[in-house]
Motif scaffolding. Structure first.
Motif, short mmCIF file in Angstrom:
data_model
loop_
_atom_site.label_atom_id
_atom_site.label_comp_id
_atom_site.label_asym_id
_atom_site.label_seq_id
_atom_site.Cartn_x
_atom_site.Cartn_y
_atom_site.Cartn_z
N LEU A 102 0.83 -1.20 0.00
CA LEU A 102 0.00 0.00 0.00
C LEU A 102 0.87 1.25 0.00
O LEU A 102 0.60 2.20 -0.74
N ALA A 103 1.92 1.27 0.80
CA ALA A 103 2.83 2.42 0.82
C ALA A 103 3.51 2.59 -0.54
O ALA A 103 3.64 3.72 -1.04
N LEU A 104 3.92 1.49 -1.17
CA LEU A 104 4.52 1.55 -2.49
C LEU A 104 3.51 2.06 -3.51
O LEU A 104 3.85 2.90 -4.35
N LEU A 105 2.28 1.60 -3.43
CA LEU A 105 1.23 2.06 -4.34
C LEU A 105 1.01 3.56 -4.19
O LEU A 105 0.96 4.28 -5.19
N LYS A 106 0.91 4.05 -2.97
CA LYS A 106 0.69 5.48 -2.73
C LYS A 106 1.85 6.33 -3.23
O LYS A 106 1.65 7.46 -3.65
N SER A 107 3.06 5.79 -3.20
CA SER A 107 4.22 6.54 -3.67
C SER A 107 4.44 6.39 -5.17
O SER A 107 5.42 6.91 -5.72
N SER A 108 3.54 5.69 -5.86
CA SER A 108 3.69 5.41 -7.29
C SER A 108 2.73 6.21 -8.16
O SER A 108 2.53 5.86 -9.33
N ILE A 109 2.13 7.26 -7.63
CA ILE A 109 1.21 8.08 -8.43
C ILE A 109 1.96 8.59 -9.67
O ILE A 109 3.08 9.09 -9.57
N ASP A 110 1.34 8.44 -10.83
CA ASP A 110 1.88 8.82 -12.14
C ASP A 110 3.00 7.91 -12.64
O ASP A 110 3.53 8.13 -13.71
N LEU A 111 3.37 6.89 -11.88
CA LEU A 111 4.39 5.94 -12.32
C LEU A 111 3.72 4.68 -12.86
O LEU A 111 2.56 4.42 -12.59
N VAL A 112 4.50 3.89 -13.58
CA VAL A 112 4.01 2.61 -14.10
C VAL A 112 4.54 1.49 -13.22
O VAL A 112 5.73 1.44 -12.91
N VAL A 113 3.64 0.62 -12.81
CA VAL A 113 3.97 -0.55 -11.99
C VAL A 113 3.34 -1.78 -12.62
O VAL A 113 2.48 -1.67 -13.49
N THR A 114 3.77 -2.94 -12.16
CA THR A 114 3.10 -4.18 -12.53
C THR A 114 2.12 -4.51 -11.41
O THR A 114 2.53 -4.61 -10.25
N LEU A 115 0.85 -4.62 -11.75
CA LEU A 115 -0.16 -5.03 -10.77
C LEU A 115 -0.41 -6.52 -10.94
O LEU A 115 -0.59 -7.00 -12.06
N GLU A 116 -0.43 -7.23 -9.83
CA GLU A 116 -0.75 -8.65 -9.83
C GLU A 116 -2.04 -8.81 -9.04
O GLU A 116 -2.11 -8.50 -7.86
N MET A 117 -3.07 -9.28 -9.73
CA MET A 117 -4.38 -9.39 -9.12
C MET A 117 -4.53 -10.72 -8.38
O MET A 117 -3.79 -11.67 -8.63
N ALA A 118 -5.49 -10.78 -7.48
CA ALA A 118 -5.74 -11.98 -6.69
C ALA A 118 -6.08 -13.18 -7.58
O ALA A 118 -5.80 -14.32 -7.22
N ASP A 119 -6.67 -12.93 -8.76
CA ASP A 119 -7.04 -14.02 -9.66
C ASP A 119 -5.88 -14.46 -10.57
O ASP A 119 -6.04 -15.30 -11.43
N GLY A 120 -4.67 -13.85 -10.38
CA GLY A 120 -3.50 -14.24 -11.14
C GLY A 120 -3.18 -13.35 -12.33
O GLY A 120 -2.10 -13.45 -12.91
N GLU A 121 -4.10 -12.49 -12.73
CA GLU A 121 -3.86 -11.59 -13.85
C GLU A 121 -2.75 -10.61 -13.48
O GLU A 121 -2.68 -10.11 -12.37
N ARG A 122 -1.85 -10.33 -14.43
CA ARG A 122 -0.77 -9.36 -14.25
C ARG A 122 -0.77 -8.40 -15.43
O ARG A 122 -0.95 -8.84 -16.57
N PHE A 123 -0.54 -7.12 -15.18
CA PHE A 123 -0.48 -6.15 -16.25
C PHE A 123 0.24 -4.90 -15.78
O PHE A 123 0.41 -4.67 -14.59
N LEU A 124 0.67 -4.09 -16.75
CA LEU A 124 1.29 -2.81 -16.45
C LEU A 124 0.20 -1.77 -16.24
O LEU A 124 -0.79 -1.74 -16.98
N ALA A 125 0.39 -0.91 -15.24
CA ALA A 125 -0.61 0.11 -14.94
C ALA A 125 0.07 1.41 -14.53
O ALA A 125 1.04 1.39 -13.76
N GLN A 126 -0.44 2.51 -15.06
CA GLN A 126 -0.01 3.83 -14.61
C GLN A 126 -0.98 4.26 -13.52
O GLN A 126 -2.17 4.42 -13.77
N ILE A 127 -0.49 4.43 -12.31
CA ILE A 127 -1.32 4.74 -11.16
C ILE A 127 -1.75 6.20 -11.21
O ILE A 127 -0.91 7.10 -11.33
N LEU A 128 -3.06 6.44 -11.09
CA LEU A 128 -3.60 7.80 -11.13
C LEU A 128 -3.98 8.31 -9.75
O LEU A 128 -3.72 9.47 -9.41
N PHE A 129 -4.61 7.45 -8.94
CA PHE A 129 -5.14 7.90 -7.65
C PHE A 129 -5.38 6.69 -6.76
O PHE A 129 -5.85 5.67 -7.22
N VAL A 130 -5.05 6.81 -5.48
CA VAL A 130 -5.30 5.75 -4.51
C VAL A 130 -6.27 6.30 -3.47
O VAL A 130 -6.02 7.34 -2.86
N PHE A 131 -7.38 5.61 -3.27
CA PHE A 131 -8.39 6.00 -2.30
C PHE A 131 -8.45 4.89 -1.27
O PHE A 131 -8.97 3.81 -1.54
#
Length: 79
Positions: free
Chosen positions: A6-35
């Motif tokens: 969560l701390a990494l996600l919050k510090s990644s606004i406007d950056l591209v990260v690899t998100l790994e979902m609980a169902d196993g899906e993985r993809f590149l995402a540019q983080i816009l906002f964390v609520f």
């Protein structure tokens, strides 16, 4: 999602990260906002892919929202 993720996600606004979902899906995402308060903590992002010159290009024309509880892990991209 761990508190470290969560701390990494919050510090990644406007950056591209690899998100790994609980169902196993993985993809590149540019983080816009964390609520992360209220009953439905979530993250807003654009799905992206690497372009021909190493840049990132959005996939589609809209953004996405995912509950934080649906994210298993995230990883910063290495330069």
């Amino acid at each position: 999602m761990t508190s470290e993720d969560l701390a990494l996600l919050k510090s990644s606004i406007d950056l591209v990260v690899t998100l790994e979902m609980a169902d196993g899906e993985r993809f590149l995402a540019q983080i816009l906002f964390v609520f992360d308060s209220e009953d439905t903590p979530d993250v807003f992002y654009l799905k992206v892919e690497r372009g021909p010159h190493g840049n990132f290009v959005p996939l589609g024309s809209g953004g996405y929202s995912t509950l934080l509880s649906d994210i298993a892990a995230l990883h910063r991209l290495e330069p």
